[in-house]
Design a protein around this motif. Structure first.
Motif, PDB file in Angstrom:
ATOM      1  N   TRP A  72      -8.969   4.142  -2.546  1.00 26.51           N
ATOM      2  CA  TRP A  72      -9.423   5.425  -2.008  1.00 26.51           C
ATOM      3  C   TRP A  72     -10.896   5.668  -2.325  1.00 26.51           C
ATOM      4  O   TRP A  72     -11.632   6.222  -1.508  1.00 26.51           O
ATOM      5  N   HIS A  92      -1.261   5.575   1.745  1.00 26.66           N
ATOM      6  CA  HIS A  92      -2.365   4.764   1.217  1.00 26.66           C
ATOM      7  C   HIS A  92      -2.869   3.758   2.254  1.00 26.66           C
ATOM      8  O   HIS A  92      -3.986   3.257   2.138  1.00 26.66           O
ATOM      9  N   LEU A 131      -4.763   1.350  -6.073  1.00 31.47           N
ATOM     10  CA  LEU A 131      -4.682   2.450  -5.105  1.00 31.47           C
ATOM     11  C   LEU A 131      -5.817   3.446  -5.298  1.00 31.47           C
ATOM     12  O   LEU A 131      -6.424   3.918  -4.322  1.00 31.47           O
ATOM     13  N   LEU A 176       0.848  -1.201   0.000  1.00 31.49           N
ATOM     14  CA  LEU A 176       0.000   0.000   0.000  1.00 31.49           C
ATOM     15  C   LEU A 176       0.881   1.249   0.000  1.00 31.49           C
ATOM     16  O   LEU A 176       0.869   2.062   0.916  1.00 31.49           O
TER      17      LEU A 176
END
Length: 197
Positions: free
Chosen positions: A175, A97, A171, A88
């Motif tokens: 989010w 992240h 990623l 991450l």
């Protein structure tokens, strides 16, 4: 109890240690590709256990209990192992992240606690359409992050920065899932607050 939908759900729970094992070795591309295949198979069983239970009238209390637990354990296991292995991580914000993964984990624990609190009050918290989108983003994100480790050379250069395609997709969607997690978590909390003195 041992209906086909319940067996599919139990198979996901049994497969979680193997999934975590395959993700545990940084740089083992074959392991990550096997983990990706297993993760996809677990996602397929997640769809079919619910579909089969509803279509055949085999919805059981055990299935209602185990299905969300299997999903949460799988998601938590993947997020924790990927965070531990430094997956991450991305450009500009580095390890930040991990915060997206943390948001998802906190929400899962909070909603589980809320459902436990509301259960004795005979108050159900239905899954909203937005929550289904959250789940879709979440599953896509984790699958992409796993695939990115299995295909480390699938890269593109954007604005002078070399980025792995599936990893970057992972990623971004992680989010997206975190944002939807906050929104849906607040929706569930509002329902719960109405029943708290």
């Amino acid at each position: 109890m041992l209906t086909l939908p319940n067996i599919l759900t139990l198979s996901r729970i049994v497969a979680i240690p193997l999934l975590a094992f395959l993700l545990w070795w940084p740089g083992w591309e074959v392991g990550f590709l096997m983990a990706f295949a297993l993760y996809c198979l677990m996602g397929i069983t997640d769809y079919f256990d619910g579909y089969l239970a509803r279509s055949s009238g085999a919805v059981s209390k055990l299935g209602i209990f185990l299905d969300p637990i299997a999903d949460k354990i799988m998601v938590a296991s993947v997020i924790l192992v990927l965070a531990a292995q430094g997956v991450l991580r991305g450009p500009y914000v580095g390890d930040a992240h991990v915060v997206a993964g943390l948001i998802i984990l906190v929400r899962e624990i909070a909603v589980s606690g809320l459902r436990e609190f509301l259960g004795p009050l005979q108050v159900s918290v239905p899954v909203s359409r937005l929550a289904k989108w959250k789940t879709t983003f979440q599953m896509l994100a984790l699958g992409s992050l796993i695939l990115g480790q299995g295909l480390p050379n699938w890269n593109v250069v954007v604005s002078g920065i070399e980025a792995n395609v599936p990893h970057t997709v992972g990623l971004v969607t992680l989010w997206g899932a975190a944002i939807l997690t906050v929104i849906t978590g607040w929706d569930y909390l509002r329902v719960g607050l109405k029943h708290m003195d």
